[in-house]
Design a protein around this motif. Sequence first.
Motif, PDB file in Angstrom:
ATOM      1  N   VAL A 145      -7.688   6.157  -4.024  1.00 25.36           N
ATOM      2  CA  VAL A 145      -6.559   6.948  -5.391  1.00 25.36           C
ATOM      3  C   VAL A 145      -4.899   6.027  -5.730  1.00 25.36           C
ATOM      4  O   VAL A 145      -4.860   5.930  -7.164  1.00 25.36           O
ATOM      5  CB  VAL A 145      -5.903   8.086  -4.724  1.00 25.36           C
ATOM      6  CG1 VAL A 145      -5.251   9.006  -5.863  1.00 25.36           C
ATOM      7  CG2 VAL A 145      -7.168   9.300  -4.555  1.00 25.36           C
ATOM      8  N   LEU A 146      -4.580   5.463  -4.741  1.00 19.66           N
ATOM      9  CA  LEU A 146      -3.379   5.070  -5.630  1.00 19.66           C
ATOM     10  C   LEU A 146      -3.679   3.859  -5.653  1.00 19.66           C
ATOM     11  O   LEU A 146      -3.169   2.777  -6.847  1.00 19.66           O
ATOM     12  CB  LEU A 146      -2.561   5.053  -4.423  1.00 19.66           C
ATOM     13  CG  LEU A 146      -1.622   6.169  -3.592  1.00 19.66           C
ATOM     14  CD1 LEU A 146      -0.535   5.988  -2.119  1.00 19.66           C
ATOM     15  CD2 LEU A 146      -0.929   6.979  -4.729  1.00 19.66           C
ATOM     16  N   ALA A 147      -4.775   2.959  -4.756  1.00 21.76           N
ATOM     17  CA  ALA A 147      -4.989   1.824  -5.522  1.00 21.76           C
ATOM     18  C   ALA A 147      -5.999   2.146  -6.898  1.00 21.76           C
ATOM     19  O   ALA A 147      -5.693   0.640  -7.470  1.00 21.76           O
ATOM     20  CB  ALA A 147      -6.079   1.094  -4.072  1.00 21.76           C
ATOM     21  N   ALA A 178      -0.543   0.611   3.413  1.00 22.63           N
ATOM     22  CA  ALA A 178      -0.997   0.341   2.451  1.00 22.63           C
ATOM     23  C   ALA A 178      -0.846   1.113   1.494  1.00 22.63           C
ATOM     24  O   ALA A 178      -0.561   0.906   0.339  1.00 22.63           O
ATOM     25  CB  ALA A 178      -2.771  -0.020   2.749  1.00 22.63           C
ATOM     26  N   ALA A 179      -0.927   2.512   1.690  1.00 17.80           N
ATOM     27  CA  ALA A 179      -0.190   3.737   1.101  1.00 17.80           C
ATOM     28  C   ALA A 179       1.161   3.535   0.237  1.00 17.80           C
ATOM     29  O   ALA A 179       1.427   3.782  -0.475  1.00 17.80           O
ATOM     30  CB  ALA A 179      -0.510   5.202   1.384  1.00 17.80           C
ATOM     31  N   GLN A 180       1.349   2.834   0.901  1.00 20.91           N
ATOM     32  CA  GLN A 180       2.946   3.186   1.672  1.00 20.91           C
ATOM     33  C   GLN A 180       3.766   2.189   0.182  1.00 20.91           C
ATOM     34  O   GLN A 180       4.256   1.773  -0.343  1.00 20.91           O
ATOM     35  CB  GLN A 180       3.959   2.806   2.773  1.00 20.91           C
ATOM     36  CG  GLN A 180       5.632   3.309   3.367  1.00 20.91           C
ATOM     37  CD  GLN A 180       5.644   2.196   4.350  1.00 20.91           C
ATOM     38  OE1 GLN A 180       5.412   1.936   4.661  1.00 20.91           O
ATOM     39  NE2 GLN A 180       6.444   3.207   4.988  1.00 20.91           N
ATOM     40  N   VAL A 207       5.084   1.708  -3.753  1.00 19.53           N
ATOM     41  CA  VAL A 207       6.523   1.176  -4.335  1.00 19.53           C
ATOM     42  C   VAL A 207       6.248   0.409  -5.480  1.00 19.53           C
ATOM     43  O   VAL A 207       6.719   0.799  -6.675  1.00 19.53           O
ATOM     44  CB  VAL A 207       6.690   0.294  -3.521  1.00 19.53           C
ATOM     45  CG1 VAL A 207       8.136  -0.767  -3.440  1.00 19.53           C
ATOM     46  CG2 VAL A 207       7.378   1.163  -1.695  1.00 19.53           C
ATOM     47  N   GLN A 208       4.584   0.256  -5.634  1.00 16.21           N
ATOM     48  CA  GLN A 208       4.330  -1.158  -6.839  1.00 16.21           C
ATOM     49  C   GLN A 208       3.791  -0.292  -7.769  1.00 16.21           C
ATOM     50  O   GLN A 208       4.369  -0.294  -9.058  1.00 16.21           O
ATOM     51  CB  GLN A 208       3.235  -1.942  -6.362  1.00 16.21           C
ATOM     52  CG  GLN A 208       3.054  -2.897  -5.351  1.00 16.21           C
ATOM     53  CD  GLN A 208       0.890  -3.231  -4.812  1.00 16.21           C
ATOM     54  OE1 GLN A 208       1.190  -2.457  -3.989  1.00 16.21           O
ATOM     55  NE2 GLN A 208       1.429  -5.065  -5.131  1.00 16.21           N
ATOM     56  N   LEU A 209       3.846   0.862  -7.867  1.00 15.77           N
ATOM     57  CA  LEU A 209       3.036   2.080  -9.015  1.00 15.77           C
ATOM     58  C   LEU A 209       4.781   2.441  -9.196  1.00 15.77           C
ATOM     59  O   LEU A 209       4.860   3.069 -10.851  1.00 15.77           O
ATOM     60  CB  LEU A 209       2.286   2.774  -8.025  1.00 15.77           C
ATOM     61  CG  LEU A 209       1.144   3.212  -8.533  1.00 15.77           C
ATOM     62  CD1 LEU A 209       0.726   4.273  -7.799  1.00 15.77           C
ATOM     63  CD2 LEU A 209       0.037   2.663  -9.678  1.00 15.77           C
ATOM     64  N   PHE A 268      -8.038  -4.231  -7.380  1.00  9.50           N
ATOM     65  CA  PHE A 268      -7.786  -4.151  -6.521  1.00  9.50           C
ATOM     66  C   PHE A 268      -7.685  -2.980  -5.494  1.00  9.50           C
ATOM     67  O   PHE A 268      -7.504  -3.545  -4.265  1.00  9.50           O
ATOM     68  CB  PHE A 268      -6.584  -3.500  -7.524  1.00  9.50           C
ATOM     69  CG  PHE A 268      -5.210  -3.906  -6.363  1.00  9.50           C
ATOM     70  CD1 PHE A 268      -4.337  -4.479  -6.523  1.00  9.50           C
ATOM     71  CD2 PHE A 268      -4.996  -2.378  -6.013  1.00  9.50           C
ATOM     72  CE1 PHE A 268      -3.141  -4.542  -5.292  1.00  9.50           C
ATOM     73  CE2 PHE A 268      -3.885  -2.252  -5.898  1.00  9.50           C
ATOM     74  CZ  PHE A 268      -3.187  -3.091  -5.339  1.00  9.50           C
ATOM     75  N   SER A 269      -8.734  -1.913  -5.550  1.00  8.41           N
ATOM     76  CA  SER A 269      -8.625  -1.151  -4.895  1.00  8.41           C
ATOM     77  C   SER A 269      -9.404  -1.861  -3.545  1.00  8.41           C
ATOM     78  O   SER A 269      -9.162  -1.329  -2.418  1.00  8.41           O
ATOM     79  CB  SER A 269      -9.683   0.844  -5.387  1.00  8.41           C
ATOM     80  OG  SER A 269     -10.307   1.261  -4.208  1.00  8.41           O
ATOM     81  N   TRP A 270     -10.580  -2.720  -3.829  1.00 10.41           N
ATOM     82  CA  TRP A 270     -11.847  -2.651  -2.924  1.00 10.41           C
ATOM     83  C   TRP A 270     -10.827  -4.170  -2.017  1.00 10.41           C
ATOM     84  O   TRP A 270     -11.014  -4.797  -1.407  1.00 10.41           O
ATOM     85  CB  TRP A 270     -12.856  -3.739  -3.698  1.00 10.41           C
ATOM     86  CG  TRP A 270     -13.499  -2.692  -3.628  1.00 10.41           C
ATOM     87  CD1 TRP A 270     -14.187  -1.814  -5.270  1.00 10.41           C
ATOM     88  CD2 TRP A 270     -14.143  -1.843  -2.773  1.00 10.41           C
ATOM     89  NE1 TRP A 270     -14.575  -1.391  -5.374  1.00 10.41           N
ATOM     90  CE2 TRP A 270     -15.701  -1.219  -4.411  1.00 10.41           C
ATOM     91  CE3 TRP A 270     -14.910  -1.257  -1.907  1.00 10.41           C
ATOM     92  CZ2 TRP A 270     -15.785   0.380  -3.859  1.00 10.41           C
ATOM     93  CZ3 TRP A 270     -15.483  -0.281  -1.440  1.00 10.41           C
ATOM     94  CH2 TRP A 270     -16.229   0.049  -2.093  1.00 10.41           C
TER      95      TRP A 270
END
Length: 239
Positions: free
Chosen positions: A81-83, A156-158, A162-164, A119-121
């Motif tokens: 979801v985030l990626a 990775a989600a963490q 931050v990037q978001l 990016f997600s993959w």
Amino acid sequence: MCKNCHQVFKGHYCNNCGQSAETHKINVHFLWHDIQHGLLHFDKGILYSLKQLFTRPGHSIREFIEGKRVRHFKPISLVVVLATLYGLLYHYFHIDTFNHVQAPNLDSVFLNEWFATHFSWVTIASIPIYTIGTYLVFRNQGYNFVELFVLNTFKAAQRISVQLLTIPVMIFLNHTSHMQQYTYIMYIIGVILIFWTNIQFFNKISKTRAFFLSILSHLIFLICFFIIIAIVLLLSGKF
């Protein structure tokens, strides 16, 4: 009677498949309720998991692995979801983080576009590489490869979170010479988050030892990562 498997039962949930006895009509209210409780509900969903990852990351991930999972959003789903959101924003605002890359025969435009759409993959594919380093270094701490994969999935989600949060900064710096400094800063922040989480997660060893083992783990990741990237670029003819 259960509407899902037709099992006759008493109570609020089917004893055969777990379907709720009470189902609601699918309408706008149903969709909004599903979004609130599936993604945004603070006590069970993305916001809860993110709060834990930025207040007590290592402790919460260890508790998740040990069985305390009901409030958390599933780790792989969380990353997807985030990626996906990050990739969409990256593509929509035409962000370019590769314009400073200077290498002969390297098509930075192609690389940037491919990165945005995959990016997600790319994120999911990097998790096993992180886990190789973590497993080799922390293999005596009582966790198997899959459990450490879950640890690195949450990490990775963490980092994506931050990037978001820094997307507005990326938009402001886009196509400027400062984008390179931004990528370095984000890398350093990511490493700090990894070390912080590891020190909390591996609480059976001293913080100093966990810190230095985390450095070794990250070095192994970097070696594996650059070897894989070099192979991919060579095979694709882009390098």
